[in-house]
Design a protein around this motif. Structure first.
Motif, mmCIF file in Angstrom:
data_model
loop_
_atom_site.group_PDB
_atom_site.id
_atom_site.type_symbol
_atom_site.label_atom_id
_atom_site.label_comp_id
_atom_site.label_asym_id
_atom_site.label_seq_id
_atom_site.Cartn_x
_atom_site.Cartn_y
_atom_site.Cartn_z
ATOM 1 N N LYS A 49 8.400 -19.188 -87.263
ATOM 2 C CA LYS A 49 6.998 -19.586 -86.343
ATOM 3 C C LYS A 49 7.967 -20.671 -84.802
ATOM 4 O O LYS A 49 8.244 -21.589 -84.518
ATOM 5 N N SER B 263 5.364 -26.443 -81.645
ATOM 6 C CA SER B 263 4.138 -26.287 -80.441
ATOM 7 C C SER B 263 5.229 -26.961 -79.710
ATOM 8 O O SER B 263 4.828 -26.691 -78.211
ATOM 9 N N SER C 292 -7.704 -33.865 -91.836
ATOM 10 C CA SER C 292 -9.032 -31.839 -92.234
ATOM 11 C C SER C 292 -9.216 -32.178 -93.419
ATOM 12 O O SER C 292 -9.236 -32.961 -94.155
ATOM 13 N N TYR D 298 -7.806 -29.983 -95.239
ATOM 14 C CA TYR D 298 -7.056 -29.243 -96.042
ATOM 15 C C TYR D 298 -6.236 -30.480 -96.360
ATOM 16 O O TYR D 298 -5.868 -30.806 -97.550
ATOM 17 N N GLU E 147 -1.452 -31.879 -75.806
ATOM 18 C CA GLU E 147 -1.719 -30.831 -76.344
ATOM 19 C C GLU E 147 -3.658 -30.746 -76.668
ATOM 20 O O GLU E 147 -3.926 -29.419 -77.201
ATOM 21 N N ASN F 155 -2.771 -23.183 -78.349
ATOM 22 C CA ASN F 155 -2.627 -22.988 -79.975
ATOM 23 C C ASN F 155 -3.487 -23.417 -80.612
ATOM 24 O O ASN F 155 -3.739 -24.773 -80.530
ATOM 25 N N PHE F 156 -4.558 -23.328 -81.297
ATOM 26 C CA PHE F 156 -5.325 -23.907 -81.943
ATOM 27 C C PHE F 156 -4.564 -25.064 -83.154
ATOM 28 O O PHE F 156 -5.194 -26.043 -82.878
ATOM 29 N N ASN F 157 -3.176 -24.815 -83.580
ATOM 30 C CA ASN F 157 -2.765 -26.026 -84.410
ATOM 31 C C ASN F 157 -2.188 -27.028 -83.311
ATOM 32 O O ASN F 157 -2.242 -27.865 -84.066
ATOM 33 N N SER G 266 -5.706 -28.984 -82.617
ATOM 34 C CA SER G 266 -5.647 -29.524 -83.605
ATOM 35 C C SER G 266 -5.184 -31.542 -83.810
ATOM 36 O O SER G 266 -5.438 -31.393 -83.588
ATOM 37 N N PHE G 267 -3.609 -31.187 -83.479
ATOM 38 C CA PHE G 267 -2.906 -32.256 -84.108
ATOM 39 C C PHE G 267 -3.653 -32.862 -82.273
ATOM 40 O O PHE G 267 -3.297 -34.254 -82.543
#
Length: 885
Positions: free
Chosen positions: A79, A82, A726, A728, A784, A789-791, A794-795
């Motif tokens: 991947k 980021s 989160s 998770y 950020e 990008n969602f991730n 979110s960070f």
């Protein structure tokens, strides 16, 4: 002008730049290493070949026609990090300002577009160069087309021609397609023929010329195994050849003439380079677009005087300001004597004094101790340690350029003075690594000539003054003057004193702890061997994996390239499958404890002082927290009895006791104060057990029915909220279903609705202005927050929530440190502040001063700042840190 086309493989260059360079960041926290490397390689190529036409080809996200041929094409690609992903749109902005066109396709890859363009250009009489890091492009080389292959980072590139390919490989460019079919490509997950690498593949091509001819005469291949592999994988080989063949008939609307090189939009490009802090790229632009706030390039920066000491002191008294550096190759408390002192009176040339020993520094005592003379430096902690060792009581530390820069850019990884001058003025000299080298060949200052030292430190001292002017203006602009002058700058002296004093440590106590741990480790070894039925190397992940997953049949959680994963998270998931798992986890914990802390601390005890002198770092964490190394005191474990035992070795001095004051739930109190949440404020004002009260609300049980387990889980929720956790993350921490964790968080935010409103507002504000702040206006820029990008976004949101809380707690602790240190000093107490661990301050107190120290610490720490929520400390006294917890 000669018709010459430069085609840039944008995706290849972008990835190469990212991995070739360290993670560069701007002062606002924006990652820029891939952008910088990409533009540098592009500019170097333009300079090298002087093209008439330029175009960049990019890969688009998603699958291409090759995935229809082979579903797993590029299936092993990791991947995209980021830090790289957020740089993609920015490099496109730069290309737009360069007036360089970008081509991409949802069906074809960048190399197909490049292949089509190079063919078209060749037919139209253009000389074509393909800039890439991908050898697949070799198949495109012909008499009119060459490849510029990037090598070794971003600076070097080789010109690949028909002749060089023939000389290096003995084949034609077209035969590279056949070679690819045979050997495949791991990076693209093209399978090829298993066991056929470049050497074997080239041998076959030399003999048979093409894959078709090879398979027509496969019986002539020598070697039974190779023949079998070729026959067994024939279809795969031809599929691989098809995958590796660059398409040269991609439908493209543009003509080659549309890519004619145009003049850059210098105004906007120069502004963007400044924003990205690309000073070397600014230098490539026409001179009218350079912007130097203060010149750093004149020869005066490398000139020095050779005045007598009396004359130097006279100049400094007259100017009432000087910068200095003590040149040394080690620590004074390790009996390493300083080599030189360099000083510069304001507006004068620097002076260079060779020292016979540290006592020579006492000749300058009067200027260090004069209240009316301001002292400037860079990374002053190291200098102040030496001065404190000599009993010099400096009075007026006015500027430290490393501390100032840390406030302006807390996420920077390197504050070398040369990097700062390059960043601010587009001019520098050389950094310390360039001066001394690195690794085994690294030199000491003692190994350099006086001429080298004088030149470097003349630049160094001049830079301090020039940096001060721009840094202070920015600190004022960002409303951080109180934070700088009243907290961070005075803290330099505090940390210098703490490191110099150190903490009393006894090797015999560590030996006792080590013996106790050895007995427990031995017992665990025997239990592990009994469970497994054999003796083996427990520290070998490979062997442990074989025992657990092959011999004992435990379910496989995760595999690695070398076998089974036995990482901690894997073993945690195996709990309940057998006692051996618990034994191995405990074994690892105790062996690490012994090697890191028992054996590690023994090595760090200073043989002369009998103390450990931890190095306190003021410019490392992005939140403002202090860190420490050699040893890392923040990591000494306290959650287990074995971990707490380590604190037995950290002792009070003779005829002293340790007074340990620990802020109680400081981050939650800060959260309550910032959010103004009534329920949380009331809980603190009523002096409730905040975790029990949270448990009652989150788990919907009466307060008197809250169990220790529920309280523990509520504590995880409380601190999880502080860290922007989160559902998770909470589910992993508490080992509960994700849905249940989500319900806990929802219940929490429903009860503490003021916290939810605060969190929403903080994220919204952060997105608008690009940063968040602490109570003393310490900034952290978070690009950020606006990532697509969602991730990544979110960070950024987690950082935006965590930084004001953690950073404000750091502000408070630092304020308390400065106040406690000053008060002990002003009251002429023998007691000294020696340690800071998380939210604890520890004073090594003379036994006759303990009561006075306790009163002083309680008053100063609990009143460090004014908040709606009272600050509270828990205080303990003991002969060791073990006794204070």
């Amino acid at each position: 002008m000669k018709k010459r086309l430069l085609i840039i493989d944008g995706s290849s260059l972008f990835f190469r730049a990212f991995y070739a360079l360290p993670l560069l960041k701007t002062k606002k926290g924006l990652y820029t290493n891939a952008i910088y490397g990409f533009v540098m390689m592009l500019e170097n190529a333009i300079e090298k070949i002087d093209p008439s036409n330029v175009v960049v080809c990019f890969d688009m996200k998603g699958k291409t026609f090759r995935n229809d041929i082979y579903g797993d094409y590029k299936g092993t690609r990791q991947k995209t990090p980021s830090e790289l992903e957020q740089q993609f749109p920015l490099v496109r902005d730069i290309l737009k300002m360069m007036n360089i066109k970008v081509l991409e396709s949802p069906v074809y890859e960048a190399d197909d577009i490049a292949g089509t363009l190079s063919k078209k250009a060749s037919e139209e009489g253009y000389e074509t160069y393909l800039l890439t890091g991908d050898k697949d492009y070799y198949q495109l080389v012909d008499e009119n087309t060459k490849v510029l292959l990037t090598r070794k980072g971003i600076k070097e590139m080789d010109v690949i021609s028909v002749e060089s390919i023939k000389e290096d490989f003995g084949i034609t460019p077209e035969q590279f397609i056949d070679l690819k079919g045979l050997m495949g490509d791991n990076s693209d997950n093209i399978p090829g023929v298993p066991g056929v690498g470049e050497k074997t593949g080239l041998k076959l091509i030399h003999q048979f010329e093409t894959m078709e001819n090879l398979y027509d005469h496969v019986d002539e291949v020598s070697g039974k195994k190779l023949k079998e592999k070729l026959n067994d994988n024939k279809a795969q080989a031809f599929m691989s050849k098809k995958l590796g063949t660059i398409v040269r008939n991609v439908p493209i609307d543009e003509e080659i003439e549309d890519f004619k090189k145009q003049e850059y939009d210098f105004e906007n490009l120069s502004n963007m380079y400044r924003e990205f802090e690309f000073n070397s790229l600014l230098d490539r632009l026409p001179s009218e677009y350079h912007k130097e706030e203060i010149a750093m390039s004149s020869e005066e920066n490398f000139v020095w005087d050779d005045l007598e000491i009396d004359e130097i002191i006279k100049n400094i008294k007259s100017k009432k300001s000087f910068s200095f550096k003590i040149i040394t190759d080690g620590k004074i408390y390790e009996n390493v004597e300083p080599l030189y002192l360099v000083l510069k009176a304001k507006d004068e040339n620097p002076n260079f004094i060779k020292l016979n020993n540290s006592e020579d520094l006492l000749k300058f005592r009067e200027i260090f101790e004069a209240e009316e003379i301001e002292i400037l430096g860079h990374s002053l902690k190291e200098d102040l340690i030496t001065l404190l060792h000599l009993g010099i009581d400096f009075k007026n530390i006015a500027h430290d350029s490393i501390i100032a820069e840390y406030l302006l850019n807390s996420t920077q990884s390197d504050y070398d003075i040369n990097n700062l001058t390059n960043a601010y003025f587009s001019r520098g000299y050389k950094d310390e690594e360039e001066l001394l080298g690195k690794g085994k060949k690294k030199k000491g200052f003692k190994d350099l000539s006086e001429e080298e030292l004088k030149t470097y430190f003349a630049f160094y001292l001049n830079a301090i003054y020039k940096l001060r002017e721009v840094q202070i203006n920015k600190i004022i602009e960002q409303e951080m003057t109180e934070l700088y002058y009243e907290v961070e700058l005075p803290l330099v002296e505090v940390l210098s004193s703490m490191e110099l004093i150190g903490i009393n440590t006894k090797e015999s106590v560590l030996d006792e702890i080590g013996l106790s741990l050895n007995d427990k480790i031995k017992d665990l070894e025997e239990k592990i061997y009994a469970e497994s039925g054999e003796e083996f190397n427990i520290n070998s992940p490979k062997k442990l994996g074989e025992i657990l997953f092959e011999k004992m049949g435990f379910p496989v959680i995760k595999k690695t390239k070398t076998g089974y994963s036995t990482a901690a998270d894997v073993l945690e998931k195996l709990k309940g499958h057998g006692e051996i798992v618990d034994y191995v986890l405990e074994y690892r914990k105790l062996t690490k404890l012994k090697s890191t802390y028992v054996d590690g601390l023994k090595e760090l005890i200073n043989k002369d002082t009998g103390r450990i002198h931890s190095h306190f770092n003021q410019t490392v964490t992005s939140t403002g927290r202090i860190s420490s190394t050699e040893p890392n005191l923040q990591n000494i474990p306290i959650r287990t009895e074995e971990g707490r035992l380590i604190r037995k070795s950290l002792l009070a001095s003779e005829d002293h006791l340790l007074v340990d004051a620990d802020y109680s739930q400081i981050e939650l109190r800060v959260l309550a104060d910032l959010s103004k949440d009534k329920n949380m404020i009331d809980a603190f004002l009523d002096d409730d057990d905040i975790h029990a009260r949270t448990a009652s609300e989150v788990f919907k049980v009466p307060l008197d029915e809250v169990t220790s387990l529920l309280r523990s889980q509520a504590k995880a929720v409380n601190f999880g909220i502080v860290y922007g956790i989160s559902d998770y993350g909470l589910s992993q921490n508490l080992n509960i279903p994700r849905k249940e964790a989500g319900t806990y968080i929802d219940n929490y935010l429903e009860h503490y609705s003021g916290i939810k409103d605060y969190m929403d507002e903080e994220i919204k504000k952060g997105k608008e202005i690009g940063y968040v702040k602490t109570i003393l206006n310490r900034r952290r820029y978070i690009p950020e927050l606006n990532a697509k990008n969602f991730n990544i976004r979110s960070f950024g949101e987690r950082v935006a929530l965590n930084t004001p809380i953690q950073g404000s707690a750091a502000d408070i602790i630092k304020i308390a440190m400065v106040k406690v240190y000053k008060s002990l000093k002003e009251n002429n107490l023998k007691s000294k502040l020696i340690l800071q661990i998380h939210d604890e301050l520890i004073v090594d107190a003379d036994k006759n001063e303990v009561k006075e120290v306790e009163k002083l610490m309680k008053d100063l720490m609990e009143n460090a700042v004014k908040m709606d929520i009272p600050l509270k400390i828990d205080m303990q006294v003991g002969s060791s840190l073990y006794e204070t917890k």
